[in-house]
Scaffold this motif. Structure first.
Motif, PDB file in Angstrom:
ATOM      1  N   LYS A 163       0.860  -1.187   0.000  1.00  0.00           N
ATOM      2  CA  LYS A 163       0.000   0.000   0.000  1.00  0.00           C
ATOM      3  C   LYS A 163       0.893   1.233   0.000  1.00  0.00           C
ATOM      4  N   TYR A 164       0.774   1.988  -1.054  1.00  0.00           N
ATOM      5  CA  TYR A 164       1.486   3.253  -1.152  1.00  0.00           C
ATOM      6  C   TYR A 164       0.563   4.333  -0.599  1.00  0.00           C
ATOM      7  N   TYR A 165       1.105   5.318   0.048  1.00  0.00           N
ATOM      8  CA  TYR A 165       0.329   6.417   0.618  1.00  0.00           C
ATOM      9  C   TYR A 165      -0.615   5.923   1.715  1.00  0.00           C
ATOM     10  N   ASP A 166      -0.160   5.000   2.525  1.00  0.00           N
ATOM     11  CA  ASP A 166      -0.941   4.424   3.616  1.00  0.00           C
ATOM     12  C   ASP A 166      -0.880   5.360   4.824  1.00  0.00           C
ATOM     13  N   ILE A 167      -2.023   5.622   5.426  1.00  0.00           N
ATOM     14  CA  ILE A 167      -2.057   6.482   6.620  1.00  0.00           C
ATOM     15  C   ILE A 167      -2.593   5.739   7.841  1.00  0.00           C
ATOM     16  N   ALA A 168      -2.804   4.429   7.713  1.00  0.00           N
ATOM     17  CA  ALA A 168      -3.414   3.658   8.801  1.00  0.00           C
ATOM     18  C   ALA A 168      -2.425   2.846   9.629  1.00  0.00           C
ATOM     19  N   ASN A 169      -1.237   2.622   9.139  1.00  0.00           N
ATOM     20  CA  ASN A 169      -0.326   1.663   9.774  1.00  0.00           C
ATOM     21  C   ASN A 169       0.977   2.293  10.256  1.00  0.00           C
ATOM     22  N   GLY A 170       0.830   3.390  10.996  1.00  0.00           N
ATOM     23  CA  GLY A 170       1.963   4.119  11.533  1.00  0.00           C
ATOM     24  C   GLY A 170       1.717   5.603  11.376  1.00  0.00           C
ATOM     25  N   LEU A 171       2.628   6.389  11.907  1.00  0.00           N
ATOM     26  CA  LEU A 171       2.484   7.839  11.833  1.00  0.00           C
ATOM     27  C   LEU A 171       2.817   8.354  10.438  1.00  0.00           C
ATOM     28  N   GLY A 172       2.030   9.310   9.975  1.00  0.00           N
ATOM     29  CA  GLY A 172       2.290   9.955   8.694  1.00  0.00           C
ATOM     30  C   GLY A 172       1.916   9.087   7.512  1.00  0.00           C
ATOM     31  N   VAL A 173       2.280   9.568   6.338  1.00  0.00           N
ATOM     32  CA  VAL A 173       2.041   8.832   5.100  1.00  0.00           C
ATOM     33  C   VAL A 173       3.199   7.858   4.921  1.00  0.00           C
ATOM     34  N   ARG A 174       2.879   6.599   4.581  1.00  0.00           N
ATOM     35  CA  ARG A 174       3.887   5.542   4.566  1.00  0.00           C
ATOM     36  C   ARG A 174       3.684   4.610   3.378  1.00  0.00           C
ATOM     37  N   THR A 175       4.670   3.797   3.131  1.00  0.00           N
ATOM     38  CA  THR A 175       4.516   2.633   2.275  1.00  0.00           C
ATOM     39  C   THR A 175       4.421   1.434   3.204  1.00  0.00           C
ATOM     40  N   SER A 176       3.406   0.599   2.979  1.00  0.00           N
ATOM     41  CA  SER A 176       3.205  -0.577   3.837  1.00  0.00           C
ATOM     42  C   SER A 176       3.305  -1.848   3.008  1.00  0.00           C
ATOM     43  N   LEU A 177       4.149  -2.758   3.471  1.00  0.00           N
ATOM     44  CA  LEU A 177       4.340  -4.056   2.833  1.00  0.00           C
ATOM     45  C   LEU A 177       3.675  -5.123   3.683  1.00  0.00           C
ATOM     46  N   PHE A 178       2.762  -5.873   3.071  1.00  0.00           N
ATOM     47  CA  PHE A 178       2.057  -6.963   3.736  1.00  0.00           C
ATOM     48  C   PHE A 178       2.663  -8.276   3.257  1.00  0.00           C
ATOM     49  N   VAL A 179       3.470  -8.910   4.117  1.00  0.00           N
ATOM     50  CA  VAL A 179       4.134 -10.160   3.751  1.00  0.00           C
ATOM     51  C   VAL A 179       3.186 -11.343   3.946  1.00  0.00           C
ATOM     52  N   SER A 180       3.521 -12.442   3.309  1.00  0.00           N
ATOM     53  CA  SER A 180       2.744 -13.671   3.459  1.00  0.00           C
ATOM     54  C   SER A 180       3.450 -14.615   4.414  1.00  0.00           C
ATOM     55  N   GLY A 181       2.650 -15.410   5.093  1.00  0.00           N
ATOM     56  CA  GLY A 181       3.167 -16.404   6.020  1.00  0.00           C
ATOM     57  C   GLY A 181       2.961 -15.998   7.459  1.00  0.00           C
TER      58      GLY A 181
END
Length: 170
Positions: free
Chosen positions: A7-25
């Motif tokens: 998720k690019y431009y994520d604002i839900a998973n940490g402070l500020g605007v972020r890139t969020s990587l959701f790994v598998s496993g």
């Protein structure tokens, strides 16, 4: 390693605007997990050098505050080994930006202890690149929508310091 989403431009998973990587496993398989499809280590797309480069490029703008790692479970030992090169490059390239990591493991018991369930040969170095660790399994019976950056009351938001100690962040 495989991943389910970026998720690019994520604002839900940490402070500020972020890139969020959701790994598998994920071996926790928490009841009520919001991302149960990522329990499967073979779910999603292959995490490649190209993927890593795309993530790092997405973080270049000044308004991007940092990188968040979620899952699945980013601190499964196999995922730690795959994420370490990304975090090394991230911290070299963006020393002023932060890394948030969401894990069902607990910091002191599963990660720091020499016999911890998630500890492997790369854990100490990987943890040195993480600024904020949200730890603890999600527990449906402790779910609380009013909590910041976590889903259940047993989970903690920890600021990790360079010497390896941690303190509550929020």
């Amino acid at each position: 390693m495989k991943y389910s989403d970026i998720k690019y431009y994520d604002i839900a998973n940490g402070l500020g605007v972020r890139t969020s990587l959701f790994v598998s496993g994920c071996t926790h398989r928490c009841n009520g997990c919001f991302n149960a499809e990522t329990w499967d280590f073979n779910y999603g797309k292959e995490f490649t050098e190209e993927t890593m480069n795309e993530i790092l490029t997405s973080i270049e703008p000044k308004y991007i505050h940092g990188l968040s790692l979620l899952g699945g479970e980013p601190l499964e030992p196999a995922n730690q080994r795959a994420l370490l090169p990304l975090l090394r490059r991230f911290k070299t390239r963006f020393p002023q930006k932060d890394v948030w990591c969401y894990t069902g493991y607990t910091y002191e018991i599963d990660l720091l202890a020499l016999d911890g369930r998630a500890r492997c040969e790369v854990t100490p170095e990987l943890l040195s690149y993480i600024d904020i660790l949200v730890d603890g399994e999600f527990k449906q019976e402790l779910y609380d929508i009013s909590l910041k950056f976590r889903g259940s009351r047993n989970q903690r938001v920890l600021q990790i310091h360079s010497e390896g100690c941690a303190e509550l962040f929020v």
